[in-house]
Design a protein around this motif. Structure first.
Motif, PDB file in Angstrom:
ATOM      1  N   MET A   1      44.514  23.967  20.607  1.00 29.74           N
ATOM      2  CA  MET A   1      43.254  24.146  21.759  1.00 29.74           C
ATOM      3  C   MET A   1      43.799  25.308  22.479  1.00 29.74           C
ATOM      4  O   MET A   1      44.689  25.586  22.956  1.00 29.74           O
ATOM      5  CB  MET A   1      43.474  22.879  22.543  1.00 29.74           C
ATOM      6  N   SER A   2      42.436  25.846  22.817  1.00 31.13           N
ATOM      7  CA  SER A   2      42.700  27.254  23.742  1.00 31.13           C
ATOM      8  C   SER A   2      43.217  26.531  25.075  1.00 31.13           C
ATOM      9  O   SER A   2      42.991  25.618  25.763  1.00 31.13           O
ATOM     10  CB  SER A   2      41.404  27.990  23.690  1.00 31.13           C
ATOM     11  N   HIS A   5      40.497  25.070  27.669  1.00 30.56           N
ATOM     12  CA  HIS A   5      40.253  23.519  27.069  1.00 30.56           C
ATOM     13  C   HIS A   5      41.610  22.752  26.946  1.00 30.56           C
ATOM     14  O   HIS A   5      41.706  22.349  25.573  1.00 30.56           O
ATOM     15  CB  HIS A   5      39.327  23.585  25.900  1.00 30.56           C
ATOM     16  N   ALA A   7      44.292  19.842  26.274  1.00 36.41           N
ATOM     17  CA  ALA A   7      44.148  18.398  25.990  1.00 36.41           C
ATOM     18  C   ALA A   7      44.379  17.703  27.381  1.00 36.41           C
ATOM     19  O   ALA A   7      45.251  18.114  28.230  1.00 36.41           O
ATOM     20  CB  ALA A   7      45.145  18.185  24.894  1.00 36.41           C
ATOM     21  N   LYS A  72      30.721  16.414  28.887  1.00 37.54           N
ATOM     22  CA  LYS A  72      31.643  16.582  27.517  1.00 37.54           C
ATOM     23  C   LYS A  72      31.612  17.864  27.234  1.00 37.54           C
ATOM     24  O   LYS A  72      30.452  18.692  27.445  1.00 37.54           O
ATOM     25  CB  LYS A  72      30.796  15.767  26.434  1.00 37.54           C
ATOM     26  N   THR A  73      32.699  18.627  26.672  1.00 33.32           N
ATOM     27  CA  THR A  73      32.709  19.991  26.368  1.00 33.32           C
ATOM     28  C   THR A  73      32.180  20.121  24.980  1.00 33.32           C
ATOM     29  O   THR A  73      32.892  19.772  24.103  1.00 33.32           O
ATOM     30  CB  THR A  73      34.197  20.526  26.470  1.00 33.32           C
ATOM     31  N   ASP A  75      31.544  22.317  22.837  1.00 33.59           N
ATOM     32  CA  ASP A  75      32.103  23.226  21.990  1.00 33.59           C
ATOM     33  C   ASP A  75      33.297  22.730  21.334  1.00 33.59           C
ATOM     34  O   ASP A  75      33.895  22.980  20.153  1.00 33.59           O
ATOM     35  CB  ASP A  75      32.514  24.726  22.229  1.00 33.59           C
ATOM     36  N   LYS A  76      33.923  21.775  22.066  1.00 30.44           N
ATOM     37  CA  LYS A  76      35.328  20.819  21.594  1.00 30.44           C
ATOM     38  C   LYS A  76      34.905  19.552  21.171  1.00 30.44           C
ATOM     39  O   LYS A  76      35.770  18.899  20.719  1.00 30.44           O
ATOM     40  CB  LYS A  76      36.193  20.955  22.799  1.00 30.44           C
ATOM     41  N   ASN A  77      33.512  19.356  21.480  1.00 30.83           N
ATOM     42  CA  ASN A  77      32.919  17.711  21.078  1.00 30.83           C
ATOM     43  C   ASN A  77      34.060  16.636  21.876  1.00 30.83           C
ATOM     44  O   ASN A  77      34.520  15.884  21.001  1.00 30.83           O
ATOM     45  CB  ASN A  77      33.132  17.658  19.398  1.00 30.83           C
ATOM     46  N   THR A  80      37.450  17.605  28.223  1.00 36.16           N
ATOM     47  CA  THR A  80      38.441  18.415  28.454  1.00 36.16           C
ATOM     48  C   THR A  80      38.815  18.380  30.006  1.00 36.16           C
ATOM     49  O   THR A  80      37.885  17.833  30.717  1.00 36.16           O
ATOM     50  CB  THR A  80      38.195  19.890  28.024  1.00 36.16           C
TER      51      THR A  80
END
Length: 93
Positions: A1-2, A5, A7, A72-73, A75-77, A80
């Motif tokens: 993960m970037s 965002h 975990a 909910k983010t 682009d990460k579904n 985050t």
């Protein structure tokens, strides 16, 4: 993960966020109740300013004196740290 965002431990984060719950769709959500429509709309305006500053925008609905916010983010579904940070700021209002 970037790095923008990371975990998160969602259960631990939710334990610190009163009223926020996991949804079946993998988001977090909370409903707020106000005296009337005007108070609900004023709250939505404050949330909109927070969201714009964070460049992270909620899914939400309003019915008279109730506002329901779901985060909910997309682009990460997933939820985050951005969602937790915005939920924390919203709760502080």
């Amino acid at each position: 993960m970037s790095n923008d965002h990371p975990a998160i431990d969602l259960d631990a984060a939710l334990s610190r966020l009163e009223g926020w719950e996991k949804t079946p769709a993998g988001a977090i959500s909370r409903s707020f109740k106000f005296k009337d429509f005007t108070e609900a709309f004023a709250f939505m305006t404050r949330v909109a300013l927070l969201a714009e500053k964070a460049n992270h925008h909620p899914d939400w609905s309003n019915s008279y004196n109730r506002v329901t916010i779901t985060l909910k983010t997309h682009d990460k579904n997933a939820v985050t740290q951005k969602d937790i940070d915005l939920a924390t700021a919203i709760s502080a209002l």
